[in-house]
Write an enzyme that holds these catalytic residues in place. Structure first.
Site, PDB file in Angstrom:
ATOM      1  CD  GLU A 103      -4.017   9.747  -5.272  1.00 13.77           C
ATOM      2  OE1 GLU A 103      -3.013   8.774  -4.762  1.00 13.77           O
ATOM      3  OE2 GLU A 103      -3.546  10.979  -4.940  1.00 13.77           O
TER       4      GLU A 103
ATOM      5  CG  ASP B  21      -0.836  -1.422  -6.352  1.00 11.47           C
ATOM      6  OD1 ASP B  21       0.315  -1.518  -6.648  1.00 11.47           O
ATOM      7  OD2 ASP B  21      -0.672   0.298  -6.169  1.00 11.47           O
TER       8      ASP B  21
HETATM    9  N1  ADE Z   1       1.223   4.368  -5.749  1.00 14.64           N
HETATM   10  C1  ADE Z   1       0.368   3.712  -5.834  1.00 14.64           C
HETATM   11  N2  ADE Z   1       0.551   2.466  -5.692  1.00 14.64           N
HETATM   12  C2  ADE Z   1       1.308   2.533  -5.903  1.00 14.64           C
HETATM   13  C3  ADE Z   1       2.846   1.582  -6.817  1.00 14.64           C
HETATM   14  N3  ADE Z   1       2.681   0.379  -6.877  1.00 14.64           N
HETATM   15  N4  ADE Z   1       4.146   1.939  -6.570  1.00 14.64           N
HETATM   16  C4  ADE Z   1       4.018   3.642  -6.200  1.00 14.64           C
HETATM   17  N5  ADE Z   1       3.335   4.255  -5.385  1.00 14.64           N
HETATM   18  C5  ADE Z   1       2.071   3.636  -5.324  1.00 14.64           C
END
Ligand code: ADE
Length: 255
Positions: free
Chosen positions: A17, A218
């Site tokens: 990251e 996501d």
């Molecule tokens: N970081 C990246 N995606 C995430 C998710 N779905 N839930 C919590 N932290 C995250």
């Protein structure tokens, strides 16, 4: 090049990251504190910026521990810290957001904080409020820097720029029901992640300006784990370029 000296901390949960930053630092020094590796140096394009960089590991405790340690290191020799940037990926909590979109936090909430009935749900007792508000000047500087750069050049794969509420908690959100229950309580929510509000809390308590800058990996749904894993490896090649947009726009840094 600027003549003022700047002292910035850059922190993320995972090395991917932050990306390929080592070759962007001059006068590199490395420190080790238990399992925390800390990198310090001056930014190659702006030697007046001292950067203290690390990855914390996942979750609120790891992030709070790392940022506290980094503040101590960065403030050696009585240098106050000008800005703490926490960066990395996040799950989309708003259907308008897609993978690669950028989210700049205007405010942050710890969605797993609940000291009711003594405090209203989400209120962080040591701050006495539920939302941790950004520094307006820093927020506008970051937003303008990213938008201006984006309008001039293509900035890698990055998508649209959003700003608003991010929620942090010690939970990877990977199902629609959990996301919905958080969103029902925080209707303007843009993204979910696991560290930002903890760093913002520490920074606020220490009186240091902060910025949480996230990129969507996501959709916090049933395919979140696979999207996250696929995304994070690719993201390693782009993550530091997002930070560099800010570092290269110091002439308008507001504080
Ligand atoms: N970081 C990246 N995606 C995430 C998710 N779905 N839930 C919590 N932290 C995250």
């Amino acid at each position: 090049m600027t003549s003022k000296k700047y002292n910035f901390i850059v922190l993320a949960a995972m090395p991917e990251e932050i990306g390929n930053f080592v070759k962007k630092l001059n006068k590199l020094q490395m420190h080790k504190f238990g399992d925390l590796d800390v990198f310090q140096g001056t930014y190659i394009n702006e030697p007046n910026i001292q950067l203290t960089i690390a990855w914390s590991g996942w979750g609120k405790v790891s992030a709070a521990r790392a940022v506290s340690r980094l503040i101590g290191i960065a403030e050696q020799k009585n240098n106050t810290v000008d800005l703490i940037i926490f960066t990395g990926v996040a799950g989309a909590a708003d259907p308008r957001l897609s993978q690669w979109d950028i989210v700049i936090s205007e405010d942050l909430v710890q969605h797993d904080m609940d000291a009711s009935p003594l405090f209203k749900k989400f209120v962080i007792p040591s701050l006495g409020k539920e939302k941790i508000l950004c520094n307006e000047l820093i927020y506008h500087w970051a937003k303008d820097s990213i938008n201006l750069t984006k309008n001039k050049d293509k900035i890698g794969e990055f998508g649209k720029v959003f700003s608003g509420l991010i929620a942090t908690g010690d939970r990877f959100i990977s199902d629609k029901e959990t996301l919905k229950s958080i969103k029902d309580q925080l209707p303007n929510l843009l993204a979910v992640e696991m560290e930002g509000a903890s760093v913002a809390q520490v920074a606020t308590q220490e009186g240091i300006p902060w910025l949480v800058l996230r990129v969507i990996s996501d959709s916090a749904n049933e395919s979140a784990d696979q999207s996250f894993v696929d995304f994070i490896n690719t993201y390693n090649n782009s993550s530091f370029s997002l930070i560099e947009i800010l570092l290269n726009n110091l002439k308008t840094f507001p504080i």
